[in-house]
Design a protein around this motif. Structure first.
Motif, mmCIF file in Angstrom:
data_model
loop_
_atom_site.group_PDB
_atom_site.id
_atom_site.type_symbol
_atom_site.label_atom_id
_atom_site.label_comp_id
_atom_site.label_asym_id
_atom_site.label_seq_id
_atom_site.Cartn_x
_atom_site.Cartn_y
_atom_site.Cartn_z
ATOM 1 N N UNK A 73 0.827 -1.190 0.000
ATOM 2 C CA UNK A 73 0.000 0.000 0.000
ATOM 3 C C UNK A 73 0.871 1.253 0.000
ATOM 4 N N UNK A 74 0.392 2.333 -0.568
ATOM 5 C CA UNK A 74 1.176 3.578 -0.574
ATOM 6 C C UNK A 74 1.504 4.033 0.848
ATOM 7 N N UNK A 75 2.742 4.485 1.028
ATOM 8 C CA UNK A 75 3.166 4.968 2.336
ATOM 9 C C UNK A 75 3.479 3.882 3.336
ATOM 10 N N UNK A 76 3.705 2.657 2.846
ATOM 11 C CA UNK A 76 3.955 1.552 3.777
ATOM 12 C C UNK A 76 5.219 1.767 4.602
ATOM 13 N N UNK A 77 6.206 2.467 4.024
ATOM 14 C CA UNK A 77 7.457 2.682 4.751
ATOM 15 C C UNK A 77 7.276 3.618 5.947
ATOM 16 N N UNK A 78 6.305 4.512 5.854
ATOM 17 C CA UNK A 78 6.088 5.449 6.955
ATOM 18 C C UNK A 78 5.639 4.743 8.227
ATOM 19 N N UNK A 79 5.101 3.543 8.081
ATOM 20 C CA UNK A 79 4.629 2.791 9.238
ATOM 21 C C UNK A 79 5.705 1.873 9.825
ATOM 22 N N UNK A 80 6.872 1.877 9.197
ATOM 23 C CA UNK A 80 7.962 1.005 9.645
ATOM 24 C C UNK A 80 9.036 1.864 10.316
ATOM 25 N N UNK A 81 9.468 1.520 11.515
ATOM 26 C CA UNK A 81 10.525 2.308 12.183
ATOM 27 C C UNK A 81 11.820 2.275 11.363
ATOM 28 N N UNK A 82 12.507 3.402 11.333
ATOM 29 C CA UNK A 82 13.785 3.465 10.621
ATOM 30 C C UNK A 82 14.816 2.596 11.323
ATOM 31 N N UNK A 83 15.657 1.981 10.506
ATOM 32 C CA UNK A 83 16.658 1.066 11.026
ATOM 33 C C UNK A 83 18.034 1.720 10.993
ATOM 34 N N UNK A 84 18.863 1.335 11.939
ATOM 35 C CA UNK A 84 20.261 1.740 11.919
ATOM 36 C C UNK A 84 21.069 0.723 11.122
ATOM 37 N N UNK A 85 22.232 1.133 10.688
ATOM 38 C CA UNK A 85 23.109 0.186 10.012
ATOM 39 C C UNK A 85 23.498 -0.922 10.978
ATOM 40 N N UNK A 86 23.498 -2.132 10.477
ATOM 41 C CA UNK A 86 23.947 -3.249 11.302
ATOM 42 C C UNK A 86 25.443 -3.115 11.566
ATOM 43 N N UNK A 87 25.927 -3.841 12.529
ATOM 44 C CA UNK A 87 27.329 -3.707 12.951
ATOM 45 C C UNK A 87 28.295 -4.007 11.813
ATOM 46 N N UNK A 88 27.991 -5.040 11.037
ATOM 47 C CA UNK A 88 28.884 -5.406 9.924
ATOM 48 C C UNK A 88 28.969 -4.288 8.896
ATOM 49 N N UNK A 89 27.829 -3.701 8.547
ATOM 50 C CA UNK A 89 27.819 -2.623 7.558
ATOM 51 C C UNK A 89 28.503 -1.380 8.103
ATOM 52 N N UNK A 90 28.302 -1.095 9.390
ATOM 53 C CA UNK A 90 28.929 0.084 9.995
ATOM 54 C C UNK A 90 30.448 -0.054 10.005
ATOM 55 N N UNK A 91 30.928 -1.219 10.325
ATOM 56 C CA UNK A 91 32.373 -1.429 10.389
ATOM 57 C C UNK A 91 33.028 -1.458 9.005
ATOM 58 N N UNK A 92 32.241 -1.739 7.973
ATOM 59 C CA UNK A 92 32.802 -1.814 6.622
ATOM 60 C C UNK A 92 32.805 -0.470 5.901
ATOM 61 N N UNK A 93 32.325 0.579 6.554
ATOM 62 C CA UNK A 93 32.317 1.898 5.911
ATOM 63 C C UNK A 93 33.738 2.352 5.576
ATOM 64 N N UNK A 94 33.931 2.982 4.443
ATOM 65 C CA UNK A 94 35.293 3.436 4.086
ATOM 66 C C UNK A 94 35.765 4.565 4.987
ATOM 67 N N UNK A 95 37.064 4.657 5.157
ATOM 68 C CA UNK A 95 37.669 5.701 5.978
ATOM 69 C C UNK A 95 38.207 6.810 5.078
ATOM 70 N N UNK A 96 37.879 8.035 5.448
ATOM 71 C CA UNK A 96 38.373 9.180 4.680
ATOM 72 C C UNK A 96 39.852 9.387 4.984
#
Length: 286
Positions: free
Chosen positions: A261-284
């Protein structure tokens, strides 16, 4: 004398106004349909069509019905794609999609990726019960395909997933050591074993002389990095779409779409990056 001067009667010649009633020769009748070496164009088309049909048939048999073109694999050459088109598109809700996880042998095995449903029944050992990727079956886990967090991110919610491609600032102590007056090699980018107070002071002074970015420059850099991150998200999804579409010679194919249904994402809480994805972020680096 008059009788002697009369000419013998001669056969009358056909005038130009009289039609030619002579039958045409077989050669004349085929002049408009002549081809190469005495073959007509129609004969050539028949021969080429027969060769094409024979090739397609042999390809179909040798590939177990997967290809009519000897591995040349665009979607319109795959028989399973045409079968799916003839049957019509499948439209399922996320809840209805759960019933196609392979636990019911009478139903095909489906998985979805960012709203597109694919049939992966050809690999029950992978996506069926007991398979190594059974947790993907019967659901849309697009986020997990990108982050690699297969258990935590079994959801189609892609909000914020681009952050895994956004660079983070390197730790301060990797640029210029502040806590310990040990030797620091700016070329190697790491501390040495021998304490060197002078080198330590020099490294700190060089770091202080570096001109900081203005707010506008930081904003522009962030916008550019965000565009690149979103591009990588699209490329990552397309990589998996190609696999499940069958573009990479896998016997999978698209069957339909997920109904939401339209707007289905608005009813879902926003998620944080999981630990694996957070640790794999590139370093400037700078």
């Amino acid at each position: 004398m008059a009788a002697h001067n009369r000419n013998p009667s001669t056969p009358a010649t056909s005038s130009s106004s009289e039609p030619d009633t002579r039958p045409k020769s077989s050669k004349d009748s085929s002049d408009g349909d002549a081809g190469i070496g005495g073959l007509s164009v129609l004969d050539l088309l028949r021969v080429l069509g027969g060769i094409l049909l024979l090739s397609c048939g042999m390809s179909y048999l040798s590939t177990s019905g997967q290809s009519l073109t000897w591995g040349y694999n665009p979607w319109w050459t795959r028989t399973r794609e045409w079968k799916a088109l003839i049957k019509g598109q499948v439209y399922l809700t996320d809840e209805q999609l759960r019933a196609y996880d392979g636990t019911d042998p009478r139903k095909p095995i489906y998985l979805a990726l960012n709203g597109t449903i694919y049939d992966v029944s050809a690999s029950p050992q992978t996506y069926g019960p007991g398979g190594s990727y059974h947790f993907f079956a019967g659901r849309d886990a697009a986020r997990a395909f990108l982050t690699g967090c297969f258990q935590e991110d079994q959801t189609p919610d892609l909000r914020g997933v681009e952050m895994m491609y956004m660079p983070v600032d390197a730790p301060v102590d990797s640029k210029a050591p502040d806590s310990q007056p040990q030797s620091y090699d700016p070329v190697e980018g790491k501390p040495t074993d021998t304490p060197d107070v002078e080198a330590h002071k020099k490294a700190r002074s060089q770091d202080k002389r570096r001109k900081p970015l203005t707010k506008g420059e930081i904003k522009n850099r962030h916008a550019q990095e965000l565009r690149q991150a979103r591009k990588k998200v699209r490329e990552g999804l397309e990589h998996w779409h190609k696999l499940f579409r069958g573009d990479k010679d896998k016997p999978y194919f698209k069957v339909g779409e997920v109904k939401r249904e339209p707007g289905w994402l608005d009813k879902v809480p926003r998620r944080k990056l999981c630990e694996h994805a957070e640790q794999s972020r590139p370093k400037r680096e700078e």
